[in-house]
Design a protein around this motif. Sequence first.
Motif, PDB file in Angstrom:
ATOM      1  N   SER A  30       0.822  -1.217   0.000  1.00 24.13           N
ATOM      2  CA  SER A  30       0.000   0.000   0.000  1.00 24.13           C
ATOM      3  C   SER A  30       0.848   1.256   0.000  1.00 24.13           C
ATOM      4  O   SER A  30       2.047   1.230   0.316  1.00 24.13           O
ATOM      5  CB  SER A  30      -0.904   0.021   1.228  1.00 24.13           C
ATOM      6  N   TRP A  79      -7.682  -3.478   1.291  1.00 27.88           N
ATOM      7  CA  TRP A  79      -7.846  -3.448  -0.175  1.00 27.88           C
ATOM      8  C   TRP A  79      -6.539  -3.847  -0.875  1.00 27.88           C
ATOM      9  O   TRP A  79      -6.525  -4.755  -1.732  1.00 27.88           O
ATOM     10  CB  TRP A  79      -8.352  -2.050  -0.575  1.00 27.88           C
ATOM     11  N   PHE A 124     -12.767   1.367   2.421  1.00 23.92           N
ATOM     12  CA  PHE A 124     -11.569   2.204   2.261  1.00 23.92           C
ATOM     13  C   PHE A 124     -11.292   2.931   3.565  1.00 23.92           C
ATOM     14  O   PHE A 124     -12.022   3.841   3.949  1.00 23.92           O
ATOM     15  CB  PHE A 124     -11.747   3.233   1.135  1.00 23.92           C
ATOM     16  N   LEU A 128      -4.335   2.879   0.084  1.00 21.75           N
ATOM     17  CA  LEU A 128      -4.582   2.569  -1.331  1.00 21.75           C
ATOM     18  C   LEU A 128      -3.615   1.502  -1.815  1.00 21.75           C
ATOM     19  O   LEU A 128      -2.442   1.508  -1.430  1.00 21.75           O
ATOM     20  CB  LEU A 128      -4.303   3.805  -2.179  1.00 21.75           C
ATOM     21  N   TRP A 138      -6.953   8.670  -5.556  1.00 17.28           N
ATOM     22  CA  TRP A 138      -8.311   9.235  -5.625  1.00 17.28           C
ATOM     23  C   TRP A 138      -8.381  10.504  -6.458  1.00 17.28           C
ATOM     24  O   TRP A 138      -9.459  11.022  -6.718  1.00 17.28           O
ATOM     25  CB  TRP A 138      -8.853   9.497  -4.216  1.00 17.28           C
ATOM     26  N   PHE A 147     -12.745   0.907  -7.385  1.00 14.40           N
ATOM     27  CA  PHE A 147     -13.393   0.827  -6.068  1.00 14.40           C
ATOM     28  C   PHE A 147     -14.734   0.086  -6.176  1.00 14.40           C
ATOM     29  O   PHE A 147     -15.075  -0.733  -5.329  1.00 14.40           O
ATOM     30  CB  PHE A 147     -13.576   2.239  -5.503  1.00 14.40           C
ATOM     31  N   ILE A 168     -16.498   4.474   2.609  1.00 13.92           N
ATOM     32  CA  ILE A 168     -15.276   5.283   2.744  1.00 13.92           C
ATOM     33  C   ILE A 168     -15.240   5.863   4.146  1.00 13.92           C
ATOM     34  O   ILE A 168     -16.233   6.407   4.629  1.00 13.92           O
ATOM     35  CB  ILE A 168     -15.262   6.417   1.699  1.00 13.92           C
TER      36      ILE A 168
END
Length: 472
Positions: A30, A79, A124, A128, A138, A147, A168
């Motif tokens: 990430s 994620w 989220f 990321l 984003w 997403f 989110i």
Amino acid sequence: MTFPRGFLWGAATSHFQVEGHPKEIAHRLSDWARWTEEAGRISDNTTADQACQFYERFEQDLLLVKELNLNAFRISFNWPALLQDWRNSSDEKARVLDPKQVEYYRRLLGALREQGITTFATLFHFTLPEFLAESGGWENSAVVDEFEHFARLCAEAFGDLVDYWITINEPLAYAYQSFISGLWPPGKKAEYLSAFRVIRNMLEGHARAYHAIKAVNQEAMISYTMHWRPFFPQNKFNPFDYIARHFRDYVFNHLFPEAVQTGVLRFPFPLSTNPFVAAIAGRVDGLKDTCDYLAINYYTRELSKFRFEWPLDLFGERSDKAEFATNDMGWEVFPNGLFDLLTRDTMPYQKDSKGRKRPIVITENGYAATFAAELTEGDWSLSDHTRISYLLAHLEAMHQAISAGVDVRGYLYWSLLDNFEWSEGLRARFGLVRVSYPTQERLLRESASVYGRIAKNNSVEIGNFMSVRGND
Ligand code: IFM
């Protein structure tokens, strides 16, 4: 103070802050894993590589949840670890969740289900996948498709085990820290247009994820969390501080929920006359009413100060003055703000556009005290009276709002365990349970016993009160 029958008493966590996910550690999957490697990014020079080792230790930690009589628990999905870079594969099938990680989350959610615990899961929570971060994260509208895809896969993989979805977490806090203060990746400073673009993409991402989850389960309860922060002028007699307060309050607190309410992203005048801002504003397809309950994170209030040296910046800046006691991060303790937002500020969002009432869950509220990450033995931090006062004062504010007719269904304390507090690192400790990072020993703080008793009785005994909302 007795709470409504079936009230949810829980604790909240997020994957990166507690898991110490082995796959993440090994492969730096990430943007945040990379960010913590850069010198000077984290104030105590720690990383989240081990954090609470929740990935390996969650079964023991769920025993603590049981010991505290909690009936709700919030997690988030990793994620980056669940869905890796599929771009080098021409095969659509490569865009599937990693089975090993699916198994971990199914074991975690399944164990919660077995204990009869209501589950909240966030899609989220600030981290990321590296490959998306590299292509603009984003800020790049391509993230919206990604997403949506991730949301659909999660709904298929975990839908039977999740009671409340959060798409989110704290979109405005994310946009602020990543594009205005520069404290979070990608570390951009005062880039307002980027922040506004991120908000637009997050609104689109939220709407698309909402419909993707509903397509799998029409009954799913879905929301996003708002980090709600009341703003006050630093100087009550300075009209310019009111201007800064007005813009900060509208953008931080209202921009996102108002857009979800109406389906239209609107910026305040005179910002709205800027052609670049106007190009970002406007209708967002499928957004209107994509909210089944209000999920609110509340910690503190903020004083706003106009910047005479840069008058065109209508947002001014955050004042470092404090009128009330603060936690160790300088956040004022202001329980009245919770009462006000429940009974007044969020009123426009407590009903959908057809007039149907939305229930509310406080998805985070907590108190931080600073203790170095290296500490192990000793009784440091166990007797946490300031945290207990904070907790009781906020429960009292929430109870008063419920008595006034506000439909609050649950309260999740942030956090069960001490954990990795983003740019503050491991030393800012929010836990009901103390974690000695070098040994990974867990010890219940006094606040944990108080909270456990409250959860068991579904009420706060008057004898528990030491200091409540009297300080203002
Ligand atoms: O630790 C964070 C969490 O990730 C999001 N809400 C605020 C908490 C305390 O800063």
